[in-house]
Design an enzyme around this catalytic site. Structure first.
Site, PDB file in Angstrom:
ATOM      1  CG  HIS A  37      -0.042   0.123   2.512  1.00 58.58           C
ATOM      2  ND1 HIS A  37       0.545  -0.977   3.121  1.00 58.58           N
ATOM      3  CD2 HIS A  37       0.360   1.193   3.239  1.00 58.58           C
ATOM      4  CE1 HIS A  37       1.251  -0.585   4.157  1.00 58.58           C
ATOM      5  NE2 HIS A  37       1.161   0.737   4.259  1.00 58.58           N
ATOM      6  CG  HIS A 121       7.570   4.985   1.150  1.00 49.14           C
ATOM      7  ND1 HIS A 121       7.245   6.104   1.887  1.00 49.14           N
ATOM      8  CD2 HIS A 121       7.522   3.940   2.020  1.00 49.14           C
ATOM      9  CE1 HIS A 121       7.023   5.748   3.143  1.00 49.14           C
ATOM     10  NE2 HIS A 121       7.171   4.436   3.245  1.00 49.14           N
TER      11      HIS A 121
END
Ligand code: ATP
Ligand code: MG
Length: 205
Positions: A37, A121
């Site tokens: 995620h 990220h």
């Protein structure tokens, strides 16, 4: 208490491409394929009432869908020790805009601000202490990494359960982004599922 964070879920083909990168890292805790995620904001532990406020406030965020890509890798280091390896997502205006809207929404219900600057990220692995040269070698070997751009048609309020075998992230609410053309298989899957009723919070109110 509920351990919460807001994140973007990733399409299945992106998650499986990231899983295929796993290799040769003694002591690495690789993120499970279903868990990849992009965190927009970590919330932390809140009670049921705050969770309801948060869920309701997030529902008022109205932003368009957009595309993202992955353009490389990086790592987080503290005191010369590598703690996390991640895939880098270049920030575009829409992503930054959505992230700021979510920040403002959560500020207004009293969630403490993250002090670090937002750096989009996707964490791939966590380590106690990985040697930097090994991490750099991994990055070189895995580059270039190309999955192409992928659509983001929703954001998700996740609840995190920390277990000895690794965390479980349960989507509590999936919020669609605007844009009729956006197909978001993840959102469709969520909407069709019957498992994700908002039971606990309803019981609390
Ligand atoms: P574990 O803590 O067992 O390694 P995890 O970090 O994946 O698992 P959580 O700690 O619940 O699980 O975190 C959920 C998400 O929020 C992750 O993306 C994590 O990187 C991010 N996160 C956790 N703590 C913070 C924090 N203090 N500030 C910013 N992001 C955080
Ligand atoms: Mg953590």
């Amino acid at each position: 208490m509920n351990r919460l964070f807001v994140a973007l879920a990733l399409p299945e083909h992106v998650r499986s491409a990231l899983t295929r990168l796993r290799r040769g890292f003694p002591g690495a805790r690789w993120v499970a394929e279903e868990n990849f995620h992009l965190t927009l904001r970590f919330i932390g532990e809140v009670d049921n009432r705050s969770m309801d406020d948060i869920a309701e406030r997030l529902d008022r965020v109205r932003e368009p869908g957009f595309d993202l890509e992955i353009d490389g890798f990086g790592c987080f280091e503290t005191k010369g020790k590598v703690r996390a390896l991640w895939a880098r997502v270049p920030a575009n205006e829409e992503l930054l805009h959505l992230q700021r809207k979510i920040d403002t929404a959560l500020d207004s219900v009293g969630v403490p601000r993250e002090t670090r600057k937002f750096k989009p990220h996707i964490t791939l692995a966590r380590f106690k202490d990985a040697p930097l040269d090994r991490v750099n070698h991994f990055i070189c070997e895995s580059s270039p990494f190309r999955v192409g751009s992928f659509p983001v048609g929703s954001f998700t309020l996740y609840r995190s359960f920390l277990n000895r075998d690794g965390p479980i992230y349960r989507p509590e609410v999936v919020y669609p982004l605007d844009g009729g053309d956006f197909s978001d298989p993840y959102f469709d899957e969520f909407r069709d599922g019957e498992d994700y009723e908002f039971e606990e919070s309803e019981a609390a109110s």
